[in-house]
Scaffold this motif. Structure first.
Motif, PDB file in Angstrom:
ATOM      1  N   LEU A 280     132.321  17.709  60.912  1.00 16.10           N
ATOM      2  CA  LEU A 280     131.363  16.593  60.871  1.00 16.10           C
ATOM      3  C   LEU A 280     130.131  16.978  60.067  1.00 16.10           C
ATOM      4  O   LEU A 280     129.573  18.066  60.239  1.00 16.10           O
ATOM      5  CB  LEU A 280     130.908  16.248  62.299  1.00 16.10           C
ATOM      6  CG  LEU A 280     129.726  15.271  62.394  1.00 16.10           C
ATOM      7  CD1 LEU A 280     130.156  13.852  62.031  1.00 16.10           C
ATOM      8  CD2 LEU A 280     129.123  15.278  63.803  1.00 16.10           C
ATOM      9  N   THR A 281     129.703  16.082  59.175  1.00 14.19           N
ATOM     10  CA  THR A 281     128.407  16.245  58.509  1.00 14.19           C
ATOM     11  C   THR A 281     127.610  14.971  58.741  1.00 14.19           C
ATOM     12  O   THR A 281     128.133  13.864  58.579  1.00 14.19           O
ATOM     13  CB  THR A 281     128.573  16.431  56.981  1.00 14.19           C
ATOM     14  OG1 THR A 281     129.460  17.515  56.760  1.00 14.19           O
ATOM     15  CG2 THR A 281     127.231  16.722  56.324  1.00 14.19           C
ATOM     16  N   CYS A 282     126.341  15.130  59.137  1.00 15.50           N
ATOM     17  CA  CYS A 282     125.492  13.961  59.331  1.00 15.50           C
ATOM     18  C   CYS A 282     124.571  13.784  58.136  1.00 15.50           C
ATOM     19  O   CYS A 282     124.138  14.759  57.528  1.00 15.50           O
ATOM     20  CB  CYS A 282     124.645  14.128  60.589  1.00 15.50           C
ATOM     21  SG  CYS A 282     125.625  14.100  62.077  1.00 15.50           S
ATOM     22  N   VAL A 283     124.306  12.525  57.817  1.00 12.53           N
ATOM     23  CA  VAL A 283     123.343  12.234  56.755  1.00 12.53           C
ATOM     24  C   VAL A 283     122.217  11.420  57.378  1.00 12.53           C
ATOM     25  O   VAL A 283     122.445  10.338  57.930  1.00 12.53           O
ATOM     26  CB  VAL A 283     123.998  11.426  55.606  1.00 12.53           C
ATOM     27  CG1 VAL A 283     122.980  11.197  54.494  1.00 12.53           C
ATOM     28  CG2 VAL A 283     125.228  12.132  55.074  1.00 12.53           C
ATOM     29  N   PHE A 284     121.016  11.990  57.311  1.00 16.64           N
ATOM     30  CA  PHE A 284     119.846  11.296  57.846  1.00 16.64           C
ATOM     31  C   PHE A 284     119.014  10.815  56.665  1.00 16.64           C
ATOM     32  O   PHE A 284     118.467  11.616  55.910  1.00 16.64           O
ATOM     33  CB  PHE A 284     119.043  12.271  58.716  1.00 16.64           C
ATOM     34  CG  PHE A 284     117.735  11.724  59.207  1.00 16.64           C
ATOM     35  CD1 PHE A 284     117.692  10.663  60.096  1.00 16.64           C
ATOM     36  CD2 PHE A 284     116.529  12.276  58.787  1.00 16.64           C
ATOM     37  CE1 PHE A 284     116.490  10.159  60.550  1.00 16.64           C
ATOM     38  CE2 PHE A 284     115.319  11.777  59.247  1.00 16.64           C
ATOM     39  CZ  PHE A 284     115.303  10.712  60.125  1.00 16.64           C
ATOM     40  N   VAL A 285     118.970   9.507  56.482  1.00 20.13           N
ATOM     41  CA  VAL A 285     118.226   8.950  55.350  1.00 20.13           C
ATOM     42  C   VAL A 285     116.806   8.618  55.809  1.00 20.13           C
ATOM     43  O   VAL A 285     116.603   7.749  56.652  1.00 20.13           O
ATOM     44  CB  VAL A 285     118.918   7.678  54.806  1.00 20.13           C
ATOM     45  CG1 VAL A 285     118.119   7.104  53.643  1.00 20.13           C
ATOM     46  CG2 VAL A 285     120.343   7.970  54.381  1.00 20.13           C
ATOM     47  N   ASP A 286     115.846   9.337  55.259  1.00 23.45           N
ATOM     48  CA  ASP A 286     114.439   9.055  55.576  1.00 23.45           C
ATOM     49  C   ASP A 286     113.914   8.094  54.508  1.00 23.45           C
ATOM     50  O   ASP A 286     113.709   8.473  53.360  1.00 23.45           O
ATOM     51  CB  ASP A 286     113.660  10.379  55.564  1.00 23.45           C
ATOM     52  CG  ASP A 286     112.170  10.163  55.838  1.00 23.45           C
ATOM     53  OD1 ASP A 286     111.737   8.995  55.881  1.00 23.45           O
ATOM     54  OD2 ASP A 286     111.457  11.172  55.998  1.00 23.45           O
ATOM     55  N   HIS A 287     113.715   6.839  54.917  1.00 16.16           N
ATOM     56  CA  HIS A 287     113.291   5.834  53.940  1.00 16.16           C
ATOM     57  C   HIS A 287     111.773   5.702  53.853  1.00 16.16           C
ATOM     58  O   HIS A 287     111.262   4.777  53.240  1.00 16.16           O
ATOM     59  CB  HIS A 287     113.962   4.483  54.188  1.00 16.16           C
ATOM     60  CG  HIS A 287     113.915   3.995  55.611  1.00 16.16           C
ATOM     61  ND1 HIS A 287     113.026   4.455  56.554  1.00 16.16           N
ATOM     62  CD2 HIS A 287     114.681   3.060  56.234  1.00 16.16           C
ATOM     63  CE1 HIS A 287     113.253   3.819  57.686  1.00 16.16           C
ATOM     64  NE2 HIS A 287     114.249   2.984  57.530  1.00 16.16           N
ATOM     65  N   GLY A 288     111.075   6.615  54.511  1.00 16.42           N
ATOM     66  CA  GLY A 288     109.612   6.565  54.429  1.00 16.42           C
ATOM     67  C   GLY A 288     109.029   5.494  55.331  1.00 16.42           C
ATOM     68  O   GLY A 288     107.846   5.180  55.261  1.00 16.42           O
ATOM     69  N   LEU A 289     109.881   4.911  56.188  1.00 20.66           N
ATOM     70  CA  LEU A 289     109.421   3.829  57.051  1.00 20.66           C
ATOM     71  C   LEU A 289     109.647   4.205  58.517  1.00 20.66           C
ATOM     72  O   LEU A 289     109.891   3.357  59.369  1.00 20.66           O
ATOM     73  CB  LEU A 289     110.191   2.548  56.714  1.00 20.66           C
ATOM     74  CG  LEU A 289     109.986   2.083  55.259  1.00 20.66           C
ATOM     75  CD1 LEU A 289     111.106   1.168  54.803  1.00 20.66           C
ATOM     76  CD2 LEU A 289     108.634   1.371  55.132  1.00 20.66           C
ATOM     77  N   LEU A 290     109.584   5.521  58.769  1.00 17.64           N
ATOM     78  CA  LEU A 290     109.792   6.008  60.131  1.00 17.64           C
ATOM     79  C   LEU A 290     108.453   6.146  60.847  1.00 17.64           C
ATOM     80  O   LEU A 290     107.395   6.058  60.240  1.00 17.64           O
ATOM     81  CB  LEU A 290     110.498   7.364  60.081  1.00 17.64           C
ATOM     82  CG  LEU A 290     111.881   7.306  59.444  1.00 17.64           C
ATOM     83  CD1 LEU A 290     112.394   8.707  59.149  1.00 17.64           C
ATOM     84  CD2 LEU A 290     112.855   6.561  60.353  1.00 17.64           C
ATOM     85  N   ARG A 291     108.546   6.385  62.158  1.00 18.34           N
ATOM     86  CA  ARG A 291     107.321   6.538  62.946  1.00 18.34           C
ATOM     87  C   ARG A 291     106.739   7.941  62.776  1.00 18.34           C
ATOM     88  O   ARG A 291     107.384   8.809  62.174  1.00 18.34           O
ATOM     89  CB  ARG A 291     107.640   6.250  64.417  1.00 18.34           C
ATOM     90  CG  ARG A 291     107.951   4.786  64.639  1.00 18.34           C
ATOM     91  CD  ARG A 291     108.576   4.541  65.986  1.00 18.34           C
ATOM     92  NE  ARG A 291     109.939   5.054  66.050  1.00 18.34           N
ATOM     93  CZ  ARG A 291     110.787   4.803  67.046  1.00 18.34           C
ATOM     94  NH1 ARG A 291     110.401   4.064  68.054  1.00 18.34           N
ATOM     95  NH2 ARG A 291     112.010   5.291  67.035  1.00 18.34           N
ATOM     96  N   LEU A 292     105.579   8.151  63.359  1.00 15.70           N
ATOM     97  CA  LEU A 292     104.889   9.432  63.215  1.00 15.70           C
ATOM     98  C   LEU A 292     105.790  10.588  63.675  1.00 15.70           C
ATOM     99  O   LEU A 292     106.321  10.549  64.795  1.00 15.70           O
ATOM    100  CB  LEU A 292     103.603   9.397  64.058  1.00 15.70           C
ATOM    101  CG  LEU A 292     102.571  10.478  63.764  1.00 15.70           C
ATOM    102  CD1 LEU A 292     101.967  10.280  62.379  1.00 15.70           C
ATOM    103  CD2 LEU A 292     101.467  10.450  64.819  1.00 15.70           C
ATOM    104  N   ASN A 293     105.965  11.565  62.839  1.00 15.52           N
ATOM    105  CA  ASN A 293     106.746  12.784  63.132  1.00 15.52           C
ATOM    106  C   ASN A 293     108.225  12.545  63.422  1.00 15.52           C
ATOM    107  O   ASN A 293     108.914  13.441  63.888  1.00 15.52           O
ATOM    108  CB  ASN A 293     106.169  13.550  64.341  1.00 15.52           C
ATOM    109  CG  ASN A 293     104.740  13.947  64.111  1.00 15.52           C
ATOM    110  OD1 ASN A 293     104.353  14.193  62.975  1.00 15.52           O
ATOM    111  ND2 ASN A 293     103.947  13.992  65.176  1.00 15.52           N
ATOM    112  N   GLU A 294     108.700  11.335  63.177  1.00 16.11           N
ATOM    113  CA  GLU A 294     110.066  11.018  63.578  1.00 16.11           C
ATOM    114  C   GLU A 294     111.109  11.844  62.819  1.00 16.11           C
ATOM    115  O   GLU A 294     112.051  12.371  63.422  1.00 16.11           O
ATOM    116  CB  GLU A 294     110.329   9.528  63.361  1.00 16.11           C
ATOM    117  CG  GLU A 294     111.661   9.075  63.888  1.00 16.11           C
ATOM    118  CD  GLU A 294     111.685   7.591  64.199  1.00 16.11           C
ATOM    119  OE1 GLU A 294     110.985   6.832  63.518  1.00 16.11           O
ATOM    120  OE2 GLU A 294     112.413   7.212  65.131  1.00 16.11           O
TER     121      GLU A 294
END
Ligand code: XMP
Length: 518
Positions: free
Chosen positions: A248-262
């Motif tokens: 398994l490989t996970c892909v976490f896409v950070d779109h710059g619209l996350l909460r503080l420190n998320e």
């Protein structure tokens, strides 16, 4: 184990859920798959026939194999399941008429009253002389099969509850699994006790089965999983990792619209606690760049949805031999998309998810949470040892803070919003209210207002606090904070967050509002 034969009811999964609540192991199988051979191989200790949309009066409508009646096990037929049982065993079912007395179509709440005889599966019923039940049927039984007796009636369903006590066959016209049959669970409980279940099945056992199923489905192939940090995709990822480890490989896409420190919290939970291979795709420049100047809510959603797919695909292509895509789809997602797709309902909001990806990329889906409800996913998460902080999290929408920033999105506004949201959530946690609330967040409003702080004039943004209670997100009520809480929170936000000088509380329910602001 108990077998549920599914004749296509919208609420079949609720039967399974009630049984899981009673710690009974069950499996749902569509009627097409339930053959004589299947039955003898499965060897159920009891069988439940679900409801279904068809009419037993129609030639060719679904039937269980006749052999189910000679296995010597208790059977409970619900709605269509009741009618099919009656017809196969020699009773009579007629098509419904919408009005008139004695056996008509009936939809919604009804009251069943007992008939003199006692029936063990009705222990605990009729304490007030009647029981509220939920009916939803067009056809009705007009003559019961030989060996059956009547135990409960309603004005429009004279044979609301019937049974052949000798053979342990039970048939009810209503749906005991739904919320609107308040005492329905008791009926299931009586039925499974009578069938000899001791109620020793647990979520731990469910986990082991799910792991075995994933291993069987995936074999030695690779799986990729889009991770949002929300409870559903996190539980799916940890479960699949337990099943197949580094396949398994996970892909976490950070779109710059996350909460503080998320982003940091999600990434470190997966890397530190689980050692799950994780690609942290920081794509905030890309997303915020494309969203520049966009203020229309639907355009925002479409831009984000498309970019998400592009980015996910780009990273997934780098994973050699991936044949499967894992998603944290829950049962309510499944049933809503089945019942509403192509239907007459209008699009209120385009929900962003990875729909469309599997076909485009030629991937097969792994959806280990498909049959669970949110609270069951949380229980499974606990079983897998996920930190409580993750399990109890409020839902967070795919488009993130973009839809909590009505009008144009700027980095400055996002920065202010993150800080205000963190203060608000901190307040809620400090007051011990977090778990009483379905979802709470701040929206930053596209207006500046005048204020006075110290001896100076301020001209800063206004924000709105939102907090709702809900069972499933489909309807919601605003949360009744005390005035003290609201006052204290407003003061803290204005003091601690530069850029906000006015705080309002949103007291709109859903409908007519929606939970998010866009
Ligand atoms: P609304 O605002 O429609 O939201 O009342 C109902 C629930 O859905 C969440 N929501 C989303 N979740 N992608 C998601 O994954 C989305 O695009 C999306 N839009 C709304 C919302 O946060 C609430 O829990």
């Amino acid at each position: 184990r108990l077998l549920i034969i599914d004749f296509g009811s919208q609420v079949t999964q609720l039967i399974a859920r009630r049984l899981r609540e009673l710690n009974v192991y069950c499996e749902i199988h569509p009627y097409q798959n339930v053959t004589d051979a299947f039955l003898s191989e499965f060897s159920p200790k009891a069988v439940i026939f679900s409801g279904g949309p068809d009419s037993v009066t129609r030639a060719g409508s679904p039937r269980p194999p006749e052999s189910v009646y000679t296995m010597g096990v208790p059977i409970l037929g619900i709605c269509y399941g009741q009618q099919v049982m009656m017809q196969q065993l020699g009773g009579q079912v007629d098509g419904g008429k919408i009005s008139g007395g004695g056996g008509t179509a009936e939809f919604g709440r009804a009251f069943v009253t007992p008939v003199e005889n006692k029936l063990s599966i009705l222990d605990g019923w009729f304490a007030d002389g009647k029981e509220q039940v939920w009916m939803s049927h067009g056809d009705h039984v007009s003559r019961i099969a030989p060996g059956f007796e009547v135990f409960g009636t309603s004005p429009n369903a004279p044979y609301a509850i019937t049974a052949d006590k000798e053979r342990n066959f039970y048939a009810v016209q209503f749906h005991p699994e739904v919320h609107h049959t308040p005492n329905g669970k008791k009926l299931y409980e009586n039925f499974v006790r009578l069938a000899g279940f001791t109620g020793d099945w647990t979520m731990g056992a469910y986990k082991d089965d799910a792991i075995a199923r994933i291993r069987e489905q995936v074999g030695d192939k690779r799986v990729i999983c889009g991770l949002s940090g929300g409870v559903d995709s996190s539980v799916a990822a940890v479960l699949i990792h337990e099943a197949i480890g580094d396949q398994l490989t996970c892909v976490f896409v950070d779109h710059g619209l996350l909460r503080l420190n998320e982003a940091e919290e999600v990434v470190s939970m997966f890397r530190d606690n689980y050692n799950i291979p994780l690609i942290h795709a920081d794509e905030s420049e890309l997303f915020l760049g494309e969203l520049d100047g966009v203020s229309d809510p639907e355009t925002k959603r479409k831009v984000i949805g498309k970019l998400f797919i592009d980015v996910f695909q780009k990273h997934a292509n780098e994973i050699e031999g991936a044949e499967f895509l894992a998603q944290g789809t829950l049962y309510p997602d499944v049933i809503e998309s089945v019942s509403f797709s192509g239907g007459p309902s209008v699009t209120i909001k385009s929900h962003h998810n990875v729909g469309g990806l599997p076909e485009k990329m030629g991937l097969k889906l792994v959806e280990p949470l498909r049959e669970l409800f949110k609270d069951e996913v949380r229980a499974l998460g606990r079983e897998l040892g996920l930190p409580e902080k993750f399990i109890g999290r409020h839902p967070f929408p795919g488009p993130g803070l973009a839809i909590r920033c009505p009008g144009e999105i700027t980095r400055e506004k996002l920065e202010i919003l993150r800080k205000a949201d963190a203060v608000y959530i901190d307040q809620i946690r400090k007051h011990g209210l977090y778990d009483d609330i379905w979802q709470a967040f701040v929206a930053i409003l596209p207006v500046r207002t005048v204020g006075v702080m110290g001896d100076g004039r301020t001209y800063d943004y206004a924000c709105a606090l939102r907090a709702v209670t809900s069972v499933d997100g489909m309807t919601a009520d605003y949360f009744p904070f005390t005035h003290d809480f609201l006052g204290e929170t407003a003061t803290r936000i204005i003091n601690e967050v530069q850029g906000i000088n006015r705080v309002t509380y949103d007291i709109t329910s859903k409908p007519p509002g929606t939970i998010e602001w866009e």
